[in-house]
Design a protein around this motif. Structure first.
Motif, mmCIF file in Angstrom:
data_model
loop_
_atom_site.group_PDB
_atom_site.id
_atom_site.type_symbol
_atom_site.label_atom_id
_atom_site.label_comp_id
_atom_site.label_asym_id
_atom_site.label_seq_id
_atom_site.Cartn_x
_atom_site.Cartn_y
_atom_site.Cartn_z
ATOM 1 N N SER A 54 43.411 -11.785 3.082
ATOM 2 C CA SER A 54 44.207 -10.877 2.017
ATOM 3 C C SER A 54 42.739 -10.506 1.133
ATOM 4 C CB SER A 54 44.865 -11.667 1.241
ATOM 5 O OG SER A 54 44.381 -12.790 0.693
ATOM 6 N N ASP A 55 41.912 -11.405 0.997
ATOM 7 C CA ASP A 55 40.581 -11.029 0.083
ATOM 8 C C ASP A 55 39.782 -10.109 0.706
ATOM 9 O OD1 ASP A 55 41.319 -13.047 -1.579
ATOM 10 O OD2 ASP A 55 39.871 -14.482 -0.665
ATOM 11 N N ARG A 56 39.816 -9.822 1.962
ATOM 12 C CA ARG A 56 39.009 -8.766 2.762
ATOM 13 C C ARG A 56 39.865 -7.566 2.524
ATOM 14 N NH1 ARG A 56 37.408 -13.269 6.103
ATOM 15 N NH2 ARG A 56 39.025 -12.624 7.640
ATOM 16 N N LYS A 57 41.130 -7.500 2.624
ATOM 17 C CA LYS A 57 41.696 -6.401 2.415
ATOM 18 C C LYS A 57 41.698 -5.818 1.056
ATOM 19 C CE LYS A 57 45.642 -6.895 6.023
ATOM 20 N NZ LYS A 57 47.112 -7.106 6.010
ATOM 21 N N ALA A 58 41.727 -6.534 0.080
ATOM 22 C CA ALA A 58 41.681 -6.194 -1.526
ATOM 23 C C ALA A 58 40.144 -5.468 -1.504
ATOM 24 C CB ALA A 58 41.759 -7.207 -2.284
ATOM 25 N N GLU A 59 39.187 -5.891 -0.814
ATOM 26 C CA GLU A 59 37.753 -5.212 -0.842
ATOM 27 C C GLU A 59 37.854 -3.959 -0.285
ATOM 28 O OE1 GLU A 59 35.519 -5.949 -3.043
ATOM 29 O OE2 GLU A 59 36.227 -8.124 -3.730
ATOM 30 N N GLY A 60 38.807 -3.954 0.877
ATOM 31 C CA GLY A 60 38.683 -2.501 1.348
ATOM 32 C C GLY A 60 37.756 -2.621 2.664
ATOM 33 N N LEU A 61 37.283 -3.515 2.935
ATOM 34 C CA LEU A 61 36.414 -3.603 4.271
ATOM 35 C C LEU A 61 37.286 -4.205 5.377
ATOM 36 C CD1 LEU A 61 33.527 -5.483 2.499
ATOM 37 C CD2 LEU A 61 33.464 -3.124 3.202
ATOM 38 N N SER A 62 36.539 -4.291 6.389
ATOM 39 C CA SER A 62 37.305 -4.686 7.716
ATOM 40 C C SER A 62 37.768 -5.844 7.731
ATOM 41 C CB SER A 62 36.294 -4.435 9.001
ATOM 42 O OG SER A 62 36.946 -4.861 10.124
ATOM 43 N N GLU A 63 38.938 -6.220 8.194
ATOM 44 C CA GLU A 63 39.546 -7.535 8.197
ATOM 45 C C GLU A 63 38.922 -8.504 9.012
ATOM 46 O OE1 GLU A 63 43.863 -7.411 9.152
ATOM 47 O OE2 GLU A 63 44.153 -5.463 7.899
ATOM 48 N N THR A 64 38.349 -8.168 9.878
ATOM 49 C CA THR A 64 37.543 -8.853 11.026
ATOM 50 C C THR A 64 36.180 -9.202 10.511
ATOM 51 O OG1 THR A 64 37.038 -7.339 12.433
ATOM 52 C CG2 THR A 64 39.155 -8.779 12.786
ATOM 53 N N SER A 94 25.613 -9.339 -5.494
ATOM 54 C CA SER A 94 26.074 -7.993 -6.205
ATOM 55 C C SER A 94 27.186 -8.543 -6.814
ATOM 56 C CB SER A 94 26.568 -7.195 -5.041
ATOM 57 O OG SER A 94 27.614 -7.846 -4.160
ATOM 58 N N GLU A 95 27.901 -9.633 -6.683
ATOM 59 C CA GLU A 95 28.875 -10.003 -7.347
ATOM 60 C C GLU A 95 28.498 -10.334 -8.655
ATOM 61 O OE1 GLU A 95 30.418 -13.053 -4.993
ATOM 62 O OE2 GLU A 95 32.130 -11.984 -4.282
ATOM 63 N N GLU A 96 27.399 -11.088 -9.082
ATOM 64 C CA GLU A 96 26.848 -11.561 -10.284
ATOM 65 C C GLU A 96 26.421 -10.366 -10.954
ATOM 66 O OE1 GLU A 96 23.827 -14.608 -9.875
ATOM 67 O OE2 GLU A 96 25.283 -15.955 -9.081
ATOM 68 N N LEU A 97 26.041 -9.009 -10.372
ATOM 69 C CA LEU A 97 25.653 -7.908 -10.960
ATOM 70 C C LEU A 97 26.868 -7.080 -11.323
ATOM 71 C CD1 LEU A 97 22.423 -6.898 -8.687
ATOM 72 C CD2 LEU A 97 22.504 -7.693 -11.081
ATOM 73 N N GLY A 98 27.927 -7.390 -11.265
ATOM 74 C CA GLY A 98 29.110 -6.821 -11.455
ATOM 75 C C GLY A 98 29.828 -5.878 -10.585
ATOM 76 N N ILE A 99 29.221 -5.959 -9.295
ATOM 77 C CA ILE A 99 29.590 -4.834 -8.148
ATOM 78 C C ILE A 99 30.871 -5.160 -7.288
ATOM 79 C CG2 ILE A 99 28.990 -3.386 -6.335
ATOM 80 C CD1 ILE A 99 26.019 -3.576 -7.234
ATOM 81 N N ARG A 100 31.735 -4.526 -7.488
ATOM 82 C CA ARG A 100 32.758 -4.845 -6.582
ATOM 83 C C ARG A 100 33.046 -3.643 -5.535
ATOM 84 N NH1 ARG A 100 34.519 -4.764 -11.558
ATOM 85 N NH2 ARG A 100 35.536 -2.811 -11.148
ATOM 86 N N THR A 101 33.545 -4.271 -4.322
ATOM 87 C CA THR A 101 33.695 -3.341 -3.429
ATOM 88 C C THR A 101 34.567 -2.104 -3.613
ATOM 89 O OG1 THR A 101 33.250 -4.984 -1.653
ATOM 90 C CG2 THR A 101 34.177 -2.981 -0.850
ATOM 91 N N VAL A 129 23.638 2.668 -6.349
ATOM 92 C CA VAL A 129 23.601 1.354 -6.431
ATOM 93 C C VAL A 129 23.036 1.043 -7.792
ATOM 94 C CG1 VAL A 129 22.241 -0.707 -5.752
ATOM 95 C CG2 VAL A 129 22.636 1.078 -4.067
ATOM 96 N N ARG A 130 22.201 1.777 -8.410
ATOM 97 C CA ARG A 130 21.871 2.195 -9.871
ATOM 98 C C ARG A 130 23.251 2.197 -10.669
ATOM 99 N NH1 ARG A 130 19.794 7.482 -10.492
ATOM 100 N NH2 ARG A 130 21.787 7.556 -10.897
ATOM 101 N N ASP A 131 24.058 3.206 -10.177
ATOM 102 C CA ASP A 131 25.075 3.352 -11.259
ATOM 103 C C ASP A 131 26.377 2.254 -10.976
ATOM 104 O OD1 ASP A 131 23.987 5.677 -11.959
ATOM 105 O OD2 ASP A 131 25.192 7.051 -10.774
ATOM 106 N N LEU A 132 26.152 1.550 -9.885
ATOM 107 C CA LEU A 132 27.169 0.458 -9.858
ATOM 108 C C LEU A 132 26.743 -0.683 -10.541
ATOM 109 C CD1 LEU A 132 27.872 0.664 -5.921
ATOM 110 C CD2 LEU A 132 29.597 1.159 -7.707
#
Length: 567
Positions: A54-64, A94-101, A129-132
């Motif tokens: 479910s976490d991976r789905k929420a991030e929009g990345l491949s489930e596997t 990236s999480e500590e930099l505030g970037i979410r997928t 990346v800079r903008d994210l």
């Protein structure tokens, strides 16, 4: 509206290269929420780390795809012994930099998943990346992958025909259309709905990198193969803040150039010495202004010095390229700041001599913080736009022509109001008179382009003045596209550089002219004026007449009669 393209680069590296990139994007299935890649076997990015499905789905990345937990900041500068002045290499969470997928556009995620599922390294690179990190909406997403692009001299259409002929049509089954474009540095265009995702590879980047005589680098001691490949790629970029690399699966941001520190300091700094950088590609000067204007950053001292020093070199650029860069500056919500920077560094005299002449006549200093009507018009436009909500270039050119017309002959504020309303209403004179006569709010008295109210009592006199203003606007547009007139715009100021640069094509000027032609010709038969204030940004970006006229009218009217101005 098409989402800006994603660029991916290539060069020969120890990373695994297999089949050409155009063969590597596999069949996709779209869930109700996020497009996910259908995979045949699990892809492990990092061993011994996993998230629930479910976490991976929420991030929009491949489930596997296995993803790592937070990794914190790891300093790898110890790999660069003997270079104390060089920025420390850093790997950051990236999480500590505030970037979410979820901040990554869905079409981009779709392509990232397709490549990763095939076993290739994939990164987001450059300004996105800079903008994210800055929690801004990227203008576009650039993808870098270890997958190789098939370098063909045939056209993209021919290449797709070859793919079909050898019965390898995975890409065609996966996406509606996929093609390779470019000869020297090919990139792959993946079409997803109305979006083009641009993908290039390390191999292509390496070829471009080898052409750069400055970038003769030695591998630092104890440097891993992967770090060396990423670092060398980053060295080929224009500015340090664009030299960040983000692995969205490992959730790591790689900083080899000190880009994050420059982001914190709000500085635009060249990767290599600025003199060498601008000699190599003078378009970087305009890109630097665009970035500084949009982010409200300052140039580093050395970079600022050579922006001024090499300002005249931009006149050698292709006119189409100049128009592209000017559109990036003026159509994406940072026009006022960009114009101020162009003036500050002596670039406006080369790019827009007519507008530079106006600033000189106003006694505008290079670092002047005051405003004027030209800057106010673009400030009003900026309030309506954003990097992901641009306008068509015809709109900002129309604003330039309109302002030039007022400089040539100042007008009564009600005449200007009537003109803007006529543009909005498609030339309906009854609507013009009905609205203008109800205006009771005060106009902005700061601008020399506006006369004191003349108390024009006759409707006929008001309409005649409005028609005359329309003729002046058309004449101003012709002046802006006349090399002879442009070359003489600064003739009264002998110290100013001489420029006859005209980057507005005849076709584009004709498109701009259609915005105003309704004022002189009267109500258009099939034109339906816009109802309501909601902006259709897709239509605005495409230059649809109704939307462009609406925004033009709003910008002009709110400049002359500011809503918050009180008696």
């Amino acid at each position: 509206m098409a989402i800006p393209a994603v660029q991916v680069l290539v060069f020969k590296t120890p990373l695994n290269f297999h089949r050409p990139l155009i063969f590597c994007l596999h069949k996709v299935r779209k869930s109700s929420s996020i497009a996910a890649v259908a995979v045949e076997s699990p892809v492990k990015v990092l061993k011994n780390h996993s998230y629930n499905t479910s976490d991976r789905k929420a991030e929009g990345l491949s489930e596997t795809t296995s993803l790592p937990p937070k990794i914190g900041i790891r300093n790898v500068s110890s790999d660069r012994k003997g270079d104390e002045n060089a920025p420390k290499w850093k790997k950051l969470s990236s999480e500590e930099l505030g970037i979410r997928t979820s901040m990554i556009a869905k079409p981009t995620r779709l392509v990232l998943n397709g490549l990763k599922k095939r076993g290739f390294e994939v990164y987001l690179v450059g300004g996105c990346v800079r903008d994210l990190i800055l929690d801004r909406t990227p203008k576009d997403f650039d993808i870098l992958t270890s997958a190789e692009l098939k370098e063909q001299q045939e056209s993209a259409v021919s290449y797709l025909a070859i793919c079909d002929a050898i019965n390898d049509v995975q890409v065609l089954r996966t996406f509606q259309r996929c093609e390779i474009v470019g000869r020297r540095f090919p990139i792959c265009h993946v079409h997803i709905d109305d979006t083009i995702v641009e993908v290039s590879s390390f191999t292509t980047t390496m070829r471009k990198f080898k052409r750069n005589s400055y970038n003769v680098v030695r591998r630092p001691p104890a440097c891993s193969d992967a770090d060396f490949i990423r670092w060398k790629n980053c060295l080929g970029r224009d500015f340090t803040i664009n030299g960040l690399m983000f692995d969205p699966f490992a959730k790591i941001v790689y900083d080899y150039l000190g880009g994050l520190e420059d982001i914190k300091r709000a500085k635009v700094r060249c990767v290599i010495p600025a003199s060498a950088s601008f000699i190599e590609d003078c378009a970087r000067i305009l890109r630097g202004v665009r970035i500084a204007g949009r982010l409200r950053f300052r140039f580093a001292r050395e970079t600022a010095h050579f922006v001024k020093e090499f300002a005249s070199s931009i006149s050698r650029l292709d006119k189409g390229r100049i128009l592209l860069e000017m559109n990036y500056m003026l159509a994406y919500g940072s026009a006022e700041a960009s114009l101020r920077l162009l003036w500050k560094f002596g670039l406006l005299e080369i790019l827009l001599p007519i507008q530079a002449s106006y600033l000189i006549s106003q006694g505008f200093r290079r670092r002047d913080r005051r405003s004027n009507m030209l800057l106010t018009l673009f400030s009003k436009l900026d309030n309506l736009l954003a990097p992901n909500r641009p306008c068509h270039s015809s709109l900002w050119i129309a604003i330039l022509a309109f302002h030039k017309a007022l400089v040539d002959r100042p007008r009564d504020p009600l005449v200007v109001a009537a003109f803007s309303i006529a543009v909005h209403c498609g030339g309906s004179l009854s609507d013009v008179l009905g609205i203008v006569r109800k205006i009771s709010q005060p106009h902005d008295t700061r601008f020399s382009e506006l006369l004191d109210l003349q108390n024009i009592e006759s409707d006929e006199a008001l309409l005649d003045e409005m028609m005359d203003l329309a003729a002046y606007v058309e004449a101003a547009l012709q002046k802006m596209t006349d090399e002879h007139f442009v070359s003489r715009a600064l003739i009264e100021y002998p110290q100013a550089p001489k420029s006859d640069l005209v980057f507005i094509s005849w076709t584009l000027s004709q498109k701009v002219s259609t915005i105003f032609e309704c004022v002189r010709r009267g109500k258009e038969k099939d034109f339906r004026r816009k109802r309501g204030s909601k902006i259709d940004y897709d239509s605005l970006a495409l230059g649809k007449l109704r939307e462009v006229r609406h925004i033009f009218a709003v910008v002009v009217f709110d400049t002359v009669f500011p809503p918050i101005l009180k008696v």
